[in-house]
Scaffold this motif. Structure first.
Motif, mmCIF file in Angstrom:
data_model
loop_
_atom_site.group_PDB
_atom_site.id
_atom_site.type_symbol
_atom_site.label_atom_id
_atom_site.label_comp_id
_atom_site.label_asym_id
_atom_site.label_seq_id
_atom_site.Cartn_x
_atom_site.Cartn_y
_atom_site.Cartn_z
ATOM 1 N N THR A 107 0.849 -1.188 0.000
ATOM 2 C CA THR A 107 0.000 0.000 0.000
ATOM 3 C C THR A 107 0.884 1.238 0.000
ATOM 4 O O THR A 107 2.099 1.155 0.220
ATOM 5 C CB THR A 107 -0.894 0.031 1.254
ATOM 6 O OG1 THR A 107 -0.068 0.152 2.417
ATOM 7 C CG2 THR A 107 -1.763 -1.218 1.343
ATOM 8 N N PHE A 108 0.275 2.384 -0.188
ATOM 9 C CA PHE A 108 1.040 3.629 -0.201
ATOM 10 C C PHE A 108 1.753 3.831 1.131
ATOM 11 O O PHE A 108 2.913 4.212 1.166
ATOM 12 C CB PHE A 108 0.119 4.817 -0.499
ATOM 13 C CG PHE A 108 0.869 6.097 -0.677
ATOM 14 C CD1 PHE A 108 1.524 6.371 -1.861
ATOM 15 C CD2 PHE A 108 0.941 7.032 0.346
ATOM 16 C CE1 PHE A 108 2.236 7.546 -2.032
ATOM 17 C CE2 PHE A 108 1.642 8.208 0.196
ATOM 18 C CZ PHE A 108 2.291 8.470 -1.004
ATOM 19 N N GLU A 109 1.058 3.555 2.217
ATOM 20 C CA GLU A 109 1.636 3.755 3.541
ATOM 21 C C GLU A 109 2.619 2.653 3.928
ATOM 22 O O GLU A 109 3.552 2.875 4.685
ATOM 23 C CB GLU A 109 0.529 3.829 4.609
ATOM 24 C CG GLU A 109 -0.418 4.999 4.445
ATOM 25 C CD GLU A 109 -1.516 4.727 3.402
ATOM 26 O OE1 GLU A 109 -1.769 3.561 3.049
ATOM 27 O OE2 GLU A 109 -2.102 5.715 2.928
ATOM 28 N N ASN A 110 2.364 1.441 3.445
ATOM 29 C CA ASN A 110 3.186 0.283 3.814
ATOM 30 C C ASN A 110 3.667 -0.458 2.573
ATOM 31 O O ASN A 110 3.067 -1.456 2.176
ATOM 32 C CB ASN A 110 2.379 -0.671 4.711
ATOM 33 C CG ASN A 110 1.980 -0.019 6.006
ATOM 34 O OD1 ASN A 110 2.816 0.546 6.693
ATOM 35 N ND2 ASN A 110 0.700 -0.077 6.324
ATOM 36 N N PRO A 111 4.734 0.021 1.955
ATOM 37 C CA PRO A 111 5.219 -0.667 0.754
ATOM 38 C C PRO A 111 5.714 -2.066 1.110
ATOM 39 O O PRO A 111 6.302 -2.284 2.162
ATOM 40 C CB PRO A 111 6.356 0.210 0.254
ATOM 41 C CG PRO A 111 6.753 1.041 1.423
ATOM 42 C CD PRO A 111 5.558 1.163 2.312
ATOM 43 N N PRO A 122 13.486 -10.033 -14.383
ATOM 44 C CA PRO A 122 14.245 -9.911 -13.138
ATOM 45 C C PRO A 122 14.232 -8.493 -12.552
ATOM 46 O O PRO A 122 14.193 -7.501 -13.275
ATOM 47 C CB PRO A 122 15.660 -10.309 -13.549
ATOM 48 C CG PRO A 122 15.736 -10.094 -15.014
ATOM 49 C CD PRO A 122 14.341 -10.277 -15.544
ATOM 50 N N LEU A 123 14.276 -8.451 -11.241
ATOM 51 C CA LEU A 123 14.349 -7.194 -10.502
ATOM 52 C C LEU A 123 15.679 -6.496 -10.794
ATOM 53 O O LEU A 123 16.746 -7.091 -10.670
ATOM 54 C CB LEU A 123 14.237 -7.489 -8.998
ATOM 55 C CG LEU A 123 14.388 -6.310 -8.045
ATOM 56 C CD1 LEU A 123 13.215 -5.352 -8.193
ATOM 57 C CD2 LEU A 123 14.497 -6.819 -6.609
ATOM 58 N N ALA A 124 15.602 -5.232 -11.176
ATOM 59 C CA ALA A 124 16.816 -4.433 -11.376
ATOM 60 C C ALA A 124 17.178 -3.710 -10.088
ATOM 61 O O ALA A 124 18.347 -3.509 -9.790
ATOM 62 C CB ALA A 124 16.608 -3.422 -12.499
ATOM 63 N N GLY A 125 16.171 -3.310 -9.318
ATOM 64 C CA GLY A 125 16.417 -2.606 -8.074
ATOM 65 C C GLY A 125 15.186 -1.843 -7.638
ATOM 66 O O GLY A 125 14.131 -1.896 -8.281
ATOM 67 N N ARG A 126 15.336 -1.154 -6.538
ATOM 68 C CA ARG A 126 14.230 -0.409 -5.954
ATOM 69 C C ARG A 126 14.639 1.043 -5.756
ATOM 70 O O ARG A 126 15.780 1.334 -5.387
ATOM 71 C CB ARG A 126 13.867 -1.018 -4.603
ATOM 72 C CG ARG A 126 12.712 -0.320 -3.922
ATOM 73 C CD ARG A 126 12.369 -0.982 -2.598
ATOM 74 N NE ARG A 126 11.012 -0.620 -2.248
ATOM 75 C CZ ARG A 126 10.078 -1.461 -1.870
ATOM 76 N NH1 ARG A 126 10.350 -2.734 -1.727
ATOM 77 N NH2 ARG A 126 8.875 -1.028 -1.601
ATOM 78 N N TRP A 127 13.695 1.941 -6.003
ATOM 79 C CA TRP A 127 13.854 3.348 -5.647
ATOM 80 C C TRP A 127 12.665 3.704 -4.768
ATOM 81 O O TRP A 127 11.516 3.661 -5.218
ATOM 82 C CB TRP A 127 13.919 4.260 -6.872
ATOM 83 C CG TRP A 127 13.985 5.696 -6.469
ATOM 84 C CD1 TRP A 127 12.953 6.590 -6.437
ATOM 85 C CD2 TRP A 127 15.120 6.396 -5.958
ATOM 86 N NE1 TRP A 127 13.379 7.797 -5.966
ATOM 87 C CE2 TRP A 127 14.719 7.704 -5.657
ATOM 88 C CE3 TRP A 127 16.440 6.027 -5.734
ATOM 89 C CZ2 TRP A 127 15.578 8.658 -5.150
ATOM 90 C CZ3 TRP A 127 17.306 6.976 -5.232
ATOM 91 C CH2 TRP A 127 16.878 8.275 -4.953
ATOM 92 N N LYS A 128 12.940 3.999 -3.527
ATOM 93 C CA LYS A 128 11.915 4.323 -2.537
ATOM 94 C C LYS A 128 10.837 3.239 -2.541
ATOM 95 O O LYS A 128 11.128 2.109 -2.173
ATOM 96 C CB LYS A 128 11.380 5.732 -2.723
ATOM 97 C CG LYS A 128 12.466 6.790 -2.477
ATOM 98 C CD LYS A 128 11.895 8.176 -2.463
ATOM 99 C CE LYS A 128 13.015 9.183 -2.182
ATOM 100 N NZ LYS A 128 12.492 10.537 -2.095
ATOM 101 N N LYS A 129 9.636 3.554 -2.986
ATOM 102 C CA LYS A 129 8.538 2.582 -2.911
ATOM 103 C C LYS A 129 8.340 1.780 -4.195
ATOM 104 O O LYS A 129 7.486 0.903 -4.241
ATOM 105 C CB LYS A 129 7.241 3.296 -2.546
ATOM 106 C CG LYS A 129 7.269 3.917 -1.165
ATOM 107 C CD LYS A 129 5.979 4.634 -0.848
ATOM 108 C CE LYS A 129 6.066 5.283 0.530
ATOM 109 N NZ LYS A 129 4.848 6.035 0.835
ATOM 110 N N HIS A 130 9.097 2.087 -5.251
ATOM 111 C CA HIS A 130 8.896 1.434 -6.544
ATOM 112 C C HIS A 130 9.981 0.408 -6.853
ATOM 113 O O HIS A 130 11.169 0.655 -6.616
ATOM 114 C CB HIS A 130 8.855 2.472 -7.670
ATOM 115 C CG HIS A 130 7.567 3.229 -7.726
ATOM 116 N ND1 HIS A 130 7.347 4.365 -6.987
ATOM 117 C CD2 HIS A 130 6.439 3.001 -8.416
ATOM 118 C CE1 HIS A 130 6.125 4.813 -7.243
ATOM 119 N NE2 HIS A 130 5.561 4.008 -8.103
ATOM 120 N N CYS A 131 9.554 -0.709 -7.413
ATOM 121 C CA CYS A 131 10.451 -1.778 -7.867
ATOM 122 C C CYS A 131 10.567 -1.672 -9.385
ATOM 123 O O CYS A 131 9.569 -1.465 -10.077
ATOM 124 C CB CYS A 131 9.865 -3.144 -7.505
ATOM 125 S SG CYS A 131 9.440 -3.324 -5.764
#
Length: 147
Positions: A107-111, A122-131
């Motif tokens: 959720t917005f409050e609880n990523p 494949p996952l490249a990485g995360r920036w703040k709340k976005h994958c």
């Protein structure tokens, strides 16, 4: 020098998308959304075959949640237009450098945590709340040859 053709109205469209999708993620978050969008225009692979312009990329059905909820229809500010121009001019940043997809888990409050793959990419990485997710070379070799 632009890496994709962009008229003033295209810059405004991209700027509105950056604001709607990632304003809460700061300037870098908005640039990363721009990276993904420009990669979709340039990559010509996977779900984005035949996407050759910014309007086609933004208006692709189900591509961006912000278009469904009306956030996209806010006015762009000069800040977002500047970031859109940087994206169009080819500035790329990790984890959006080669990414074609991103999403915010939880959720917005609880990523939530980023899954290791999303739609088999494949996952490249995360920036703040976005994958952010990069295609494999098998899925989209072109994305690694566009810059």
């Amino acid at each position: 020098m632009a890496v994709v053709k962009a008229r003033d109205q295209d810059i405004n469209m991209l700027a509105r998308l950056l604001r709607a999708e990632a304003e809460t993620e700061g300037e870098m978050g908005m640039l990363l959304v721009g990276n993904v969008g420009i990669n979709r225009v340039r990559g010509n692979c996977s779900d984005f075959k035949g996407i050759r312009t910014i309007p086609q990329m933004i208006n692709q059905p189900h591509a961006f949640e912000a278009l469904q909820h009306g956030l996209y229809y806010q006015n762009a500010r000069e800040r977002e237009r500047r970031l859109a121009r940087r994206s169009v001019n080819g500035e790329r940043n990790w984890p959006g450098k080669f990414s074609l997809w991103y999403f915010r888990p939880g959720t917005f409050e609880n990523p939530g945590p980023c899954p290791e793959t999303w739609y088999n990419q494949p996952l490249a990485g995360r920036w703040k709340k976005h994958c952010f997710y990069e295609p494999t070379a098998k899925e989209c070799e072109n994305i690694y040859n566009t810059f």
